[in-house]
Design an enzyme around this catalytic site. Structure first.
Site, PDB file in Angstrom:
ATOM      1  N   CYS A  79       0.872  -1.401   0.024  1.00 32.33           N
ATOM      2  CA  CYS A  79      -0.146  -0.016   0.101  1.00 32.33           C
ATOM      3  C   CYS A  79       0.839   1.254   0.007  1.00 32.33           C
ATOM      4  O   CYS A  79       1.931   1.142   0.663  1.00 32.33           O
ATOM      5  CB  CYS A  79      -0.911   0.077   1.210  1.00 32.33           C
ATOM      6  N   GLN A 108      -3.412  -6.594  -7.273  1.00 29.61           N
ATOM      7  CA  GLN A 108      -4.210  -7.416  -6.101  1.00 29.61           C
ATOM      8  C   GLN A 108      -5.672  -6.457  -5.946  1.00 29.61           C
ATOM      9  O   GLN A 108      -5.481  -5.295  -5.747  1.00 29.61           O
ATOM     10  CB  GLN A 108      -3.532  -7.156  -5.079  1.00 29.61           C
ATOM     11  N   TYR A 140      -8.061  -8.903   5.976  1.00 33.58           N
ATOM     12  CA  TYR A 140      -9.144  -8.064   5.249  1.00 33.58           C
ATOM     13  C   TYR A 140     -10.366  -9.058   5.097  1.00 33.58           C
ATOM     14  O   TYR A 140     -10.445 -10.304   5.631  1.00 33.58           O
ATOM     15  CB  TYR A 140      -8.534  -7.542   3.980  1.00 33.58           C
ATOM     16  N   ARG A 182      -3.471 -14.320  -2.927  1.00 31.11           N
ATOM     17  CA  ARG A 182      -2.395 -14.118  -1.874  1.00 31.11           C
ATOM     18  C   ARG A 182      -3.207 -14.689  -0.411  1.00 31.11           C
ATOM     19  O   ARG A 182      -4.363 -14.347  -0.173  1.00 31.11           O
ATOM     20  CB  ARG A 182      -2.342 -12.750  -1.613  1.00 31.11           C
ATOM     21  N   GLY A 216       9.435  -7.140  -0.930  1.00 31.19           N
ATOM     22  CA  GLY A 216       8.769  -6.025  -0.479  1.00 31.19           C
ATOM     23  C   GLY A 216       9.577  -4.998   0.206  1.00 31.19           C
ATOM     24  O   GLY A 216       9.947  -4.308  -0.903  1.00 31.19           O
TER      25      GLY A 216
END
Length: 371
Positions: free
Chosen positions: A30, A106, A190, A238, A335
């Site tokens: 993000c 994503q 989430y 994912r 990442g």
């Protein structure tokens, strides 16, 4: 030969799939940089994702993108639910393709972890009130996922159908924008993960209780996305392979549902993360701490044509190479190391003595690697 810089093909339900120039992927991260708070990507996103494409990565996966306005993690997160958001994504794809990389997206729904302040310096923590541009959130129940977050609204059947159609519509828009790969976000606490885990899903209807019921939303979302997303393009997922809690979601349950999604809906790529659901989990964070989870899935799915990518504090080229050579995963998602050095892949090619033109070091930057 470097394993990290050997090609890999992500299979598709039909056709030959997508062959990538190496096994170094950019993990979705993000940015909280949709300045208009309308889900539309900005110039920041163009340079951000373009730098990874120029930096030698084969697959650049764009950050968690809301399938509905209320599915965004924060007001400054990306969406793909209308024409302006779709058009902005098309610019990102064009940038990545122009620099020789494939582009992935994503798509997800934040559920009860939505409408939060951006995780950036200078911002508050918790839920953004409606009066400040936030929105009511939704979840499997009406209980807050994390301390400090507002209680969500429990989704009814109509709300669940809206979520499923949101994912399908996002898949269609992602295809029109030109994305090569689509990844369903079922991790990090989430909405889909909230339904999967018994820690947060205490429903008593057909979407709660048994493992079959708790995985129902993910199966229905994947089926809808599969119908909307072209069969010749790879479809991935994912996962949080474990909640790091004996009473929560497990790696065994993850292997079972991924197998089902692969056999029934053509999932051919799984990116293996963990946690993110409940506060206070005792996660053994350290270099490569999630790689054993990727290994378990690699072994459990060995008879299927499913690529497994490992993620989680993989920062060193030798570390990444070892993970691949020893068969713990098929690819590596980078990442934080990529945030620190967008040219991580090009630098890794030099470190692993794979720095040929096939390593896709941009010619304008070639001299930098031999100074």
């Amino acid at each position: 030969m470097s394993k990290l810089f050997s090609p890999i093909t992500l299979s598709a339900a039909e056709g030959t799939g997508l062959t990538l120039r190496n096994r170094a992927f950019v993990a979705p991260m993000c940015q909280y940089s949709a300045d208009g708070e309308d889900g539309v990507a900005t110039s920041w996103h163009l340079q951000h994702y373009g730098s990874f494409a120029a930096g030698g990565f084969s697959l650049v996966v764009v950050e968690a993108t809301g399938v509905l306005p209320e599915g965004r993690i924060s007001p400054r997160c990306l969406g793909i639910y209308d024409e302006p958001t779709e058009a902005a994504h098309a610019r990102i794809v064009e940038m990545a393709h122009g620099l020789g990389a494939a582009a992935g997206l994503q798509i997800g729904h934040a559920g009860g972890k939505g409408s939060t302040y951006p995780t950036l310096p200078g911002f508050d923590a918790g839920t953004v009130p409606v009066s400040e541009g936030g929105w009511a959130t939704f979840g499997p129940t009406d209980k807050a996922v994390f301390p400090g977050l507002a209680d969500p609204i429990a989704l009814d059947r109509e709300g669940i159908e809206r979520v499923i159609e949101g994912f399908a519509d996002a898949a269609r828009r992602a295809d029109r924008a030109g994305y090569d790969v689509l990844q369903i976000h079922a991790a990090h606490g989430y909405l889909i993960h909230q339904f999967l885990s018994p820690l947060t899903n205490t429903r008593t209807d057909e979407y709660g209780g048994s493992e079959e019921n708790r995985t129902r939303l993910l199966r229905e979302v994947t089926a809808a996305v599969r119908e909307a997303w072209p069969a010749h393009k790879p479809l991935g997922i994912r996962v949080s392979a474990t909640d790091w809690d004996e009473a929560g979601w497990t790696v065994q349950a993850t292997a079972t549902i991924v197998r089902t999604l692969a056999e029934d809906h053509g999932i051919t790529w799984v990116d293996v993360s963990s946690g993110g659901l409940v506060a206070g989990s005792k996660i053994p964070v350290g270099p490569g701490y999630q790689v054993p989870l990727a290994l378990e899935l690699t072994q459990a799915l060995a008879d299927l044509d499913v690529a497994v990518s490992a993620v989680g504090l993989v920062a060193n080229p030798d570390q990444a190479e070892t993970i691949l050579v020893t068969g713990q995963a098929h690819a590596i998602s980078i990442g934080r190391a990529a945030l620190g050095n967008p040219h991580w892949a090009s630098a890794a090619a030099v470190a692993l003595r794979a720095a040929t033109p096939d390593a896709h070091i941009q010619p304008q930057y070639w001299r930098a690697h031999w100074s």
